[in-house]
Design an enzyme around this catalytic site. Structure first.
Site, PDB file in Angstrom:
ATOM      1  N   PHE A 149       0.812  -1.225   0.000  1.00 24.35           N
ATOM      2  CA  PHE A 149       0.000   0.000   0.000  1.00 24.35           C
ATOM      3  C   PHE A 149       0.842   1.270   0.000  1.00 24.35           C
ATOM      4  CE2 PHE A 149       0.881  -0.159   4.570  1.00 24.35           C
ATOM      5  CZ  PHE A 149       1.064   1.190   4.846  1.00 24.35           C
ATOM      6  N   LYS A 173      -1.315  -7.014  -9.243  1.00 18.58           N
ATOM      7  CA  LYS A 173      -2.278  -7.137  -8.126  1.00 18.58           C
ATOM      8  C   LYS A 173      -1.859  -6.093  -7.091  1.00 18.58           C
ATOM      9  CE  LYS A 173      -3.065  -8.414  -4.450  1.00 18.58           C
ATOM     10  NZ  LYS A 173      -3.378  -7.388  -3.414  1.00 18.58           N
ATOM     11  N   GLU A 176      -5.005  -3.782  -1.804  1.00 19.21           N
ATOM     12  CA  GLU A 176      -6.447  -3.555  -1.724  1.00 19.21           C
ATOM     13  C   GLU A 176      -6.775  -2.304  -0.907  1.00 19.21           C
ATOM     14  OE1 GLU A 176      -4.535  -5.863  -0.507  1.00 19.21           O
ATOM     15  OE2 GLU A 176      -5.423  -7.016   1.127  1.00 19.21           O
ATOM     16  N   SER A 226       5.527  -6.981   3.221  1.00 21.82           N
ATOM     17  CA  SER A 226       6.114  -7.312   4.523  1.00 21.82           C
ATOM     18  C   SER A 226       6.880  -8.641   4.437  1.00 21.82           C
ATOM     19  CB  SER A 226       5.010  -7.399   5.569  1.00 21.82           C
ATOM     20  OG  SER A 226       4.060  -8.356   5.170  1.00 21.82           O
ATOM     21  N   CYS A 281       9.656   1.779   3.306  1.00 22.30           N
ATOM     22  CA  CYS A 281      10.592   0.696   3.614  1.00 22.30           C
ATOM     23  C   CYS A 281      11.999   1.236   3.788  1.00 22.30           C
ATOM     24  CB  CYS A 281      10.575  -0.339   2.508  1.00 22.30           C
ATOM     25  SG  CYS A 281      11.118   0.360   0.964  1.00 22.30           S
ATOM     26  N   GLU A 385       9.675  -3.914  12.898  1.00 23.81           N
ATOM     27  CA  GLU A 385       9.359  -2.794  12.014  1.00 23.81           C
ATOM     28  C   GLU A 385       8.039  -2.177  12.482  1.00 23.81           C
ATOM     29  OE1 GLU A 385       8.028  -3.758   7.966  1.00 23.81           O
ATOM     30  OE2 GLU A 385       9.141  -2.034   7.213  1.00 23.81           O
TER      31      GLU A 385
HETATM   32  P1  NAD Z   1       1.664  -6.666   2.960  1.00 27.91           P
HETATM   33  O1  NAD Z   1       2.734  -7.700   3.011  1.00 27.91           O
HETATM   34  O2  NAD Z   1       0.577  -6.722   3.969  1.00 27.91           O
HETATM   35  O3  NAD Z   1       0.932  -6.661   1.529  1.00 27.91           O
HETATM   36  C1  NAD Z   1       1.656  -6.626   0.317  1.00 27.91           C
HETATM   37  C2  NAD Z   1       0.838  -7.312  -0.767  1.00 27.91           C
HETATM   38  O4  NAD Z   1       0.654  -8.685  -0.412  1.00 27.91           O
HETATM   39  C3  NAD Z   1      -0.542  -6.721  -0.970  1.00 27.91           C
HETATM   40  O5  NAD Z   1      -0.824  -6.676  -2.346  1.00 27.91           O
HETATM   41  C4  NAD Z   1      -1.455  -7.718  -0.255  1.00 27.91           C
HETATM   42  O6  NAD Z   1      -2.730  -7.798  -0.830  1.00 27.91           O
HETATM   43  C5  NAD Z   1      -0.724  -9.029  -0.410  1.00 27.91           C
HETATM   44  N1  NAD Z   1      -0.955  -9.945   0.718  1.00 27.91           N
HETATM   45  C6  NAD Z   1      -1.170  -9.605   2.019  1.00 27.91           C
HETATM   46  N2  NAD Z   1      -1.329 -10.706   2.763  1.00 27.91           N
HETATM   47  C7  NAD Z   1      -1.217 -11.770   1.935  1.00 27.91           C
HETATM   48  C8  NAD Z   1      -1.280 -13.186   2.128  1.00 27.91           C
HETATM   49  N3  NAD Z   1      -1.494 -13.728   3.328  1.00 27.91           N
HETATM   50  N4  NAD Z   1      -1.114 -13.989   1.054  1.00 27.91           N
HETATM   51  C9  NAD Z   1      -0.892 -13.442  -0.165  1.00 27.91           C
HETATM   52  N5  NAD Z   1      -0.830 -12.113  -0.404  1.00 27.91           N
HETATM   53  C10 NAD Z   1      -0.975 -11.275   0.625  1.00 27.91           C
HETATM   54  O7  NAD Z   1       2.428  -5.242   3.021  1.00 27.91           O
HETATM   55  P2  NAD Z   1       1.795  -3.796   3.164  1.00 27.91           P
HETATM   56  O8  NAD Z   1       1.284  -3.620   4.550  1.00 27.91           O
HETATM   57  O9  NAD Z   1       0.901  -3.497   2.021  1.00 27.91           O
HETATM   58  O10 NAD Z   1       3.112  -2.908   2.966  1.00 27.91           O
HETATM   59  C11 NAD Z   1       3.996  -2.580   4.008  1.00 27.91           C
HETATM   60  C12 NAD Z   1       5.188  -3.514   4.041  1.00 27.91           C
HETATM   61  O11 NAD Z   1       5.859  -3.503   2.795  1.00 27.91           O
HETATM   62  C13 NAD Z   1       6.250  -3.068   5.053  1.00 27.91           C
HETATM   63  O12 NAD Z   1       6.739  -4.210   5.718  1.00 27.91           O
HETATM   64  C14 NAD Z   1       7.334  -2.436   4.184  1.00 27.91           C
HETATM   65  O13 NAD Z   1       8.635  -2.461   4.747  1.00 27.91           O
HETATM   66  C15 NAD Z   1       7.261  -3.302   2.989  1.00 27.91           C
HETATM   67  N6  NAD Z   1       7.837  -2.630   1.835  1.00 27.91           N
HETATM   68  C16 NAD Z   1       9.066  -3.049   1.423  1.00 27.91           C
HETATM   69  C17 NAD Z   1       9.674  -2.421   0.364  1.00 27.91           C
HETATM   70  C18 NAD Z   1      11.014  -2.872  -0.110  1.00 27.91           C
HETATM   71  O14 NAD Z   1      11.436  -2.400  -1.157  1.00 27.91           O
HETATM   72  N7  NAD Z   1      11.724  -3.738   0.573  1.00 27.91           N
HETATM   73  C19 NAD Z   1       9.032  -1.350  -0.297  1.00 27.91           C
HETATM   74  C20 NAD Z   1       7.766  -0.967   0.148  1.00 27.91           C
HETATM   75  C21 NAD Z   1       7.180  -1.616   1.220  1.00 27.91           C
END
Ligand code: NAD
Length: 501
Positions: A149, A173, A176, A226, A281, A385
């Protein structure tokens, strides 16, 4: 209530699934749209559209694909204001920060415009007598992006411009929580002349993701999010034979040396800790201050600057706010819980952002900028984090103890050092275990023509995103070794390993 649609084979189609998720404006707490979680069947339709479009798109010359990218770049520039407003409205970040993330995404599009050069492959004449060798960097097929997000524009644009320019087709994808931007980008790609089916968007959650990870037509998966989900994505995609790069979470430390330029360092730390409300991040969430004098001076400077920080809705622009709200009520509560835990584990809470509200926006998901001093490595706020506007200052005796802490942490995304000592900075660049390193630069996000990626549990997979790694990720190498009969005297069948010389 407006429903955010899917984009499949060039058309906006509203999902037919039963599960609907509300989209909120985080600055007001009001629902502004809704999004339908795609079903397995709808996700398969997007994959099928991308699969059918692949042979035609892969046959386009790289120059023609680059021209679509050039037009897309121009459209991004023309629509910058509109796109930034969508980001700010659904994510909450301030308008100029939304323009900043669009610009970083645009730079990857500019990089992808150079694809005829980047995808040239290699050639060696006379690898053997009368024998030449050249490599082809061919596209993979259907590639998938699953994105978080916090950067609804930049992170998808780390991926699809290079995937498309190298001749792949794509299914995105998006998160959401702020799904509208992906749809806006899909429409601009279409306007830029991208053939239908080459770029598709499926809105959804785990149900769609699991289809994307297991469908045999999908060749490669790029994920950012994450760490627990990144690990799951990497394992599942790999187990199904797909190429995968999965970028995870972070806990970025910087070292503040006693000889640092304190004005420069304090400003840098303020922006990197509290910009985008810490939902980056590459946010700096831990300062390792070398010596008590350095820590005391930093904290008193930070207290003054925090008191002056303008926090409010991202779209209020007279004057513009510097920090917006968090993404959701649930995330706000999680961050508040971390502040409680820091206090109960006896860190010194120097600025408390818990009872913070913005006049006229009392229902918004705001948390005030928060500062902890005397944080130790055993505390939860140090280990995990937080992804919010919470900065921890850890006091260390010397440079060596500081580097040791960074190298021991499970994450290794970004890091920085503030110092005037070139020798110390050089040593830091050599010794530190993190993927992206700043010297007096707080958020060392590599430019589009370099590659972005962390170390340790901040990434799963061998190749980083964009730059040369991005081109390698979305292509596979084929090496041709050729000779022509009239050039050679045939020496008959050979049964030992050819050495060509
Ligand atoms: P998230 O892991 O909750 O979601 C990321 C994506 O995965 C979304 O599209 C979500 O719909 C999907 N998803 C969530 N749960 C899932 C599951 N159980 N099975 C399959 N798909 C699933 O992350 P977020 O809260 O949207 O974003 C924040 C996180 O992203 C933080 O930890 C941040 O550090 C990380 N991030 C990392 C970078 C990087 O370059 N390393 C960059 C941006 C964000």
């Amino acid at each position: 209530m407006e429903t955010v649609a899917n984009f499949i084979h060039g058309e906006c189609v509203t999902g037919s699934g039963q599960r609907v998720q509300a989209i909120f404006n985080p600055a007001t707490g009001e629902q502004i749209r809704q999004v339908v979680m795609s079903t397995t069947q709808e996700t398969e339709q997007a994959i099928a559209a991308a699969h059918d479009a692949f042979p035609g798109w892969a046959r386009h010359s790289p120059l023609k694909r680059a021209r679509v990218m050039f037009r897309f770049k121009a459209l991004l520039e023309q629509n910058m204001e509109k796109l930034a407003r969508i980001i700010s409205e659904e994510h909450g970040k301030v308008f100029s920060d939304a323009v900043g993330e669009l610009t970083r995404g645009l730079e990857v599009v500019e990089f992808a415009c150079g694809i005829p050069h980047l995808q040239k492959g290699e050639h060696s004449a006379n690898v053997g007598t009368g024998v030449d060798s050249h490599s082809l960097m061919q596209p993979l097929g259907v590639c998938v992006g699953i994105t978080p997000f916090n950067f609804p524009a930049m992170v998808p644009m780390w991926m699809f411009p290079i995937a498309l320019a190298t001749g792949n087709t794509f299914v995105l994808k998006p998160s959401e929580k702020d799904p509208s931007l992906a749809l806006a980008l899909a429409k601009l790609l279409q306007e830029a002349g991208l053939p239908d089916g080459v770029f598709n968007v499926v809105q959804g959650d785990k149900e769609s993701v699991d289809v994307l990870l297991t469908d045999p037509r999908v060749q490669a998966v790029s994920f950012v999010g994450s760490t627990p989900i990144a690990e799951y994505i990497y394992q599942t995609a790999s187990a199904h034979g797909k190429r995968c790069q999965a970028l995870g979470g972070a806990k970025n430390h910087c070292i503040l040396m006693p000889d640092a330029d304190m004005d420069m360092a304090t400003n840098a730390i303020m922006g990197a800790a509290y910009g985008a409300a810490g939902e980056r991040c590459m946010a700096l969430s831990v300062v390792l201050a070398v010596g008590d004098k350095t820590a005391d001076e930093l904290c008193s400077r930070l207290e003054k600057q925090i008191a002056a920080l303008r926090v409010g809705p991202g779209l209020d622009r007279s004057p513009e706010n510097e920090m917006g709200p968090l993404i959701s009520a649930a995330h706000r509560n999680k961050v508040l819980g971390y502040i409680d835990s820091g206090e109960s584990q006896r860190a010194s809470l120097r600025v408390d952002g818990r009872r913070f509200s913005v006049k006229g926006h009392e229902q918004g998901y705001f948390v005030g900028p928060t500062l902890f001093d005397n944080v130790t490595p055993e505390m939860t706020i140090y280990k995990e984090e937080i992804f919010g506007p919470v900065l921890s200052v850890v006091r260390v005796a010397d440079y060596n103890s500081a580097v040791e802490l960074i190298n021991r942490h499970e994450y290794g995304n970004g890091t920085a050092i503030f110092t005037r000592d070139g020798g110390c900075a050089r040593r830091f660049c050599e010794e530190v275990q993190a993927g992206m390193v700043g010297v007096n630069v707080p958020i060392p996000v590599p430019m589009a023509f370099h590659s972005f990626g962390g170390w340790k549990r901040s990434i799963f997979g061998a190749l980083n995103v964009h730059g040369n790694d991005g081109v390698r990720f979305y292509t596979r190498m084929k090496t041709v070794t050729a000779r022509w009969p009239e050039m050679l005297q045939d020496t008959g069948a050979a049964f030992s390993m050819p050495t060509l010389g």
